[in-house]
Design a protein around this motif. Structure first.
Motif, PDB file in Angstrom:
ATOM      1  N   SER A 130     -10.439  20.127 -12.479  1.00  0.00           N
ATOM      2  CA  SER A 130     -11.181  18.801 -12.678  1.00  0.00           C
ATOM      3  C   SER A 130     -10.866  18.492 -11.307  1.00  0.00           C
ATOM      4  N   LEU A 131     -11.916  17.454 -10.443  1.00  0.00           N
ATOM      5  CA  LEU A 131     -11.791  16.775  -9.666  1.00  0.00           C
ATOM      6  C   LEU A 131     -11.007  15.289 -10.298  1.00  0.00           C
ATOM      7  N   GLY A 132      -9.644  14.624 -10.256  1.00  0.00           N
ATOM      8  CA  GLY A 132      -9.167  14.188 -11.405  1.00  0.00           C
ATOM      9  C   GLY A 132      -8.783  13.150 -10.422  1.00  0.00           C
ATOM     10  N   TYR A 133      -7.545  12.063 -10.967  1.00  0.00           N
ATOM     11  CA  TYR A 133      -7.551  10.813 -10.179  1.00  0.00           C
ATOM     12  C   TYR A 133      -5.865  11.461  -9.284  1.00  0.00           C
ATOM     13  N   ALA A 134      -5.794  10.450  -8.467  1.00  0.00           N
ATOM     14  CA  ALA A 134      -4.250  11.409  -7.694  1.00  0.00           C
ATOM     15  C   ALA A 134      -2.795  10.801  -7.960  1.00  0.00           C
ATOM     16  N   ARG A 135      -3.383  10.113  -9.171  1.00  0.00           N
ATOM     17  CA  ARG A 135      -2.030   9.654  -9.852  1.00  0.00           C
ATOM     18  C   ARG A 135      -2.149   8.340 -11.249  1.00  0.00           C
ATOM     19  N   PRO A 136      -1.000   8.563 -11.797  1.00  0.00           N
ATOM     20  CA  PRO A 136      -0.994   7.470 -13.267  1.00  0.00           C
ATOM     21  C   PRO A 136      -1.622   6.495 -12.756  1.00  0.00           C
ATOM     22  N   LEU A 137      -0.779   5.252 -11.429  1.00  0.00           N
ATOM     23  CA  LEU A 137      -1.251   4.240 -11.010  1.00  0.00           C
ATOM     24  C   LEU A 137      -2.974   4.287 -10.213  1.00  0.00           C
ATOM     25  N   GLU A 138      -3.491   5.301 -10.076  1.00  0.00           N
ATOM     26  CA  GLU A 138      -5.130   4.915  -9.382  1.00  0.00           C
ATOM     27  C   GLU A 138      -5.461   5.286 -11.562  1.00  0.00           C
ATOM     28  N   LYS A 139      -5.273   5.874 -11.916  1.00  0.00           N
ATOM     29  CA  LYS A 139      -5.645   5.805 -13.514  1.00  0.00           C
ATOM     30  C   LYS A 139      -5.693   4.547 -14.277  1.00  0.00           C
ATOM     31  N   LEU A 140      -4.944   3.626 -13.973  1.00  0.00           N
ATOM     32  CA  LEU A 140      -4.846   2.063 -14.740  1.00  0.00           C
ATOM     33  C   LEU A 140      -5.683   1.752 -13.849  1.00  0.00           C
ATOM     34  N   ALA A 141      -5.341   1.440 -12.900  1.00  0.00           N
ATOM     35  CA  ALA A 141      -6.278   0.404 -10.980  1.00  0.00           C
ATOM     36  C   ALA A 141      -7.892   0.448 -11.777  1.00  0.00           C
ATOM     37  N   GLU A 142      -8.298   1.382 -12.162  1.00  0.00           N
ATOM     38  CA  GLU A 142      -9.830   2.138 -13.113  1.00  0.00           C
ATOM     39  C   GLU A 142     -10.218   1.611 -14.346  1.00  0.00           C
ATOM     40  N   MET A 143      -9.158   2.372 -14.863  1.00  0.00           N
ATOM     41  CA  MET A 143      -9.117   1.451 -16.844  1.00  0.00           C
ATOM     42  C   MET A 143      -9.420  -0.290 -16.440  1.00  0.00           C
ATOM     43  N   PHE A 144      -8.632  -0.864 -15.645  1.00  0.00           N
ATOM     44  CA  PHE A 144      -8.351  -2.273 -16.103  1.00  0.00           C
ATOM     45  C   PHE A 144      -9.050  -3.095 -14.438  1.00  0.00           C
ATOM     46  N   HIS A 145     -10.302  -2.180 -13.589  1.00  0.00           N
ATOM     47  CA  HIS A 145     -11.504  -1.916 -13.086  1.00  0.00           C
ATOM     48  C   HIS A 145     -10.877  -3.355 -11.883  1.00  0.00           C
ATOM     49  N   THR A 146      -9.491  -2.285 -10.690  1.00  0.00           N
ATOM     50  CA  THR A 146      -9.099  -3.524  -9.905  1.00  0.00           C
ATOM     51  C   THR A 146      -8.520  -1.959  -9.164  1.00  0.00           C
ATOM     52  N   THR A 147      -7.648  -2.297  -7.738  1.00  0.00           N
ATOM     53  CA  THR A 147      -7.386  -1.180  -7.591  1.00  0.00           C
ATOM     54  C   THR A 147      -5.742  -1.341  -7.345  1.00  0.00           C
ATOM     55  N   PRO A 148      -5.247   0.028  -6.942  1.00  0.00           N
ATOM     56  CA  PRO A 148      -3.287   0.037  -6.606  1.00  0.00           C
ATOM     57  C   PRO A 148      -2.839  -0.828  -6.707  1.00  0.00           C
ATOM     58  N   GLU A 149      -3.158  -1.700  -5.644  1.00  0.00           N
ATOM     59  CA  GLU A 149      -2.688  -2.825  -5.175  1.00  0.00           C
ATOM     60  C   GLU A 149      -3.138  -3.714  -5.516  1.00  0.00           C
ATOM     61  N   LEU A 150      -3.472  -4.369  -6.412  1.00  0.00           N
ATOM     62  CA  LEU A 150      -3.397  -5.708  -7.152  1.00  0.00           C
ATOM     63  C   LEU A 150      -2.730  -5.484  -8.294  1.00  0.00           C
ATOM     64  N   LEU A 151      -2.884  -3.999  -8.885  1.00  0.00           N
ATOM     65  CA  LEU A 151      -1.623  -4.044  -9.368  1.00  0.00           C
ATOM     66  C   LEU A 151      -0.236  -4.170  -9.433  1.00  0.00           C
ATOM     67  N   VAL A 152       0.349  -3.809  -7.912  1.00  0.00           N
ATOM     68  CA  VAL A 152       1.370  -3.714  -7.629  1.00  0.00           C
ATOM     69  C   VAL A 152       1.691  -5.817  -6.707  1.00  0.00           C
ATOM     70  N   GLU A 153       0.196  -6.565  -6.880  1.00  0.00           N
ATOM     71  CA  GLU A 153       0.852  -7.841  -6.476  1.00  0.00           C
ATOM     72  C   GLU A 153       1.193  -8.203  -8.209  1.00  0.00           C
ATOM     73  N   LEU A 154       0.362  -7.669  -9.367  1.00  0.00           N
ATOM     74  CA  LEU A 154       0.573  -8.456 -10.777  1.00  0.00           C
ATOM     75  C   LEU A 154       1.758  -8.749 -10.899  1.00  0.00           C
ATOM     76  N   ASN A 155       2.326  -6.995 -10.480  1.00  0.00           N
ATOM     77  CA  ASN A 155       4.265  -6.478 -11.278  1.00  0.00           C
ATOM     78  C   ASN A 155       5.070  -6.472 -10.030  1.00  0.00           C
ATOM     79  N   PRO A 156       5.358  -6.855  -9.002  1.00  0.00           N
ATOM     80  CA  PRO A 156       6.141  -7.258  -7.910  1.00  0.00           C
ATOM     81  C   PRO A 156       7.506  -6.699  -8.725  1.00  0.00           C
ATOM     82  N   GLY A 157       7.940  -5.946  -7.730  1.00  0.00           N
ATOM     83  CA  GLY A 157       9.311  -5.570  -8.522  1.00  0.00           C
ATOM     84  C   GLY A 157       9.929  -3.779  -8.270  1.00  0.00           C
ATOM     85  N   GLY A 158       8.621  -3.465  -8.657  1.00  0.00           N
ATOM     86  CA  GLY A 158       9.617  -2.053  -8.755  1.00  0.00           C
ATOM     87  C   GLY A 158       9.282  -1.936 -10.099  1.00  0.00           C
TER      88      GLY A 158
END
Length: 338
Positions: A130-158
């Motif tokens: 399969s030509l799947g996503y690289a990692r869960p964060l990328e999948k979650l970003a597409e699931m919520f119509h955004t980018t991995p970077e934006l998800l980190v901004e919304l949820n700072p701190g690790g």
């Protein structure tokens, strides 16, 4: 005025933020302006109404401008492309959809397969399952119509991405997930993974507008019912102007790579069949056109839609391509215009 109508700032003051695991490729850019939650509120409402702003990121840009113009046109408003008073009033009835939503992850949301790193050569990609996503964060970003970077901004701190963990996401959660029973199970899963609403308007014809960089969907009464930002054509492979038809709607498609059809193919590249997957060359959907070798399809790089050129085809984000696939059928007319 905007905050009073859309209520984004007041909403966010009441929501606690849970850290999201920071990834090397998902660090927020210091050059970007801060998230504007009024803009994000407008983006998620427009997205839910079918006037896609592309990436939901809480920032103004050409895709949001195009989405606003589409919404304004459909509502008979002045097409300013701005969040003006009349547009805010038209968005006001939908204000209950808050800009962000807190979601607890489950096993299905985190399920792969994942491919990391992705091989560069087509012949090596052809060997994958399969030509799947690289990692869960990328999948979650597409699931919520955004980018991995934006998800980190919304949820700072690790923090760790794991089943049961809860994070903030753009609120693009669909109203309904009841997909037609005659759809393939794997396609229904893809639709769910991309948060695509199970109820979509029926499109009688589509118009691809090169000057506006959008794909418009019209119903049987010639009413504009949806619009998506798109990449189309290039100097080497210009958009094929004219009227065509959709021949086939192919979901989760494999891709026949033919280097003879790509001006930028590399010496030694050979014809090969690439497996399906969201990070494949055509993403999760291929709408085959009556113009040979041309189609409307998804992409592995949603952040580039409307900003880069294509090999003549029309590229949409995977979630928009999936929505379009539910709106049209074989025989639907497709007009390509300047």
């Amino acid at each position: 005025m905007r905050k009073k109508v859309l209520g984004a700032a007041a909403c966010l003051a009441l929501i606690s933020v849970t850290p999201l695991a920071a990834q090397p490729e998902a660090k927020a850019s210091k050059a970007k302006p801060a998230i504007d939650y009024t803009v994000m509120h407008a983006q998620v409402i427009l997205d839910s109404l079918g006037f896609s702003p592309g990436i939901v990121d809480g920032r103004e840009g050409q895709s949001l401008t195009a989405a606003l113009k589409g919404f304004q046109s459909a509502r008979g408003l002045t097409t300013s492309g701005k969040l003006d008073k009349a547009t805010l009033s038209a968005l006001h009835p939908y204000r209950a959809r808050r800009p962000v939503v807190r979601v607890a992850l489950d096993a299905a949301m985190l399920r792969g397969p994942y491919v990391n790193p992705m091989p560069d050569k087509p012949e090596d990609q052809a060997m994958l399952a399969s030509l799947g996503y690289a990692r869960p964060l990328e999948k979650l970003a597409e699931m919520f119509h955004t980018t991995p970077e934006l998800l980190v901004e919304l949820n700072p701190g690790g923090g760790s991405i794991a089943s049961g963990a809860a994070f903030l996401f753009p609120n693009v959660v669909p109203e309904a997930r009841e997909y037609a029973s005659d759809l393939k199970p794997e396609w229904r899963q893809t639709l769910a993974d991309l948060n695509v609403n199970g109820t979509q308007p029926a499109g009688e014809r589509i118009v691809v507008d090169k000057s506006e960089k959008v794909l418009k969907v019209f119903d049987k009464d010639d009413k504009l019912v949806a619009q998506f930002s798109a990449s189309m054509g290039s100097q080497h492979d210009p958009l094929p102007l004219g009227t065509w038809k959709i021949n086939v709607v192919d979901t989760n498609p494999k891709f026949h790579f033919n280097p003879d059809l790509f001006w930028d193919s590399k010496p030694g590249d050979e014809k090969t069949l690439l497996p399906a997957g969201p990070n494949g060359p055509v993403g999760v959907v291929w709408l085959d056109l009556s113009k040979e070798h041309y189609g409307i399809h998804g992409t592995p790089e949603p952040q580039n839609i409307g900003r880069t050129q294509s090999h003549g085809c029309i590229r949409l984000t995977n979630w928009d391509a999936a929505r379009l696939a539910l709106m049209v059928k074989a025989g639907t007319e497709a007009l390509f215009q300047e």
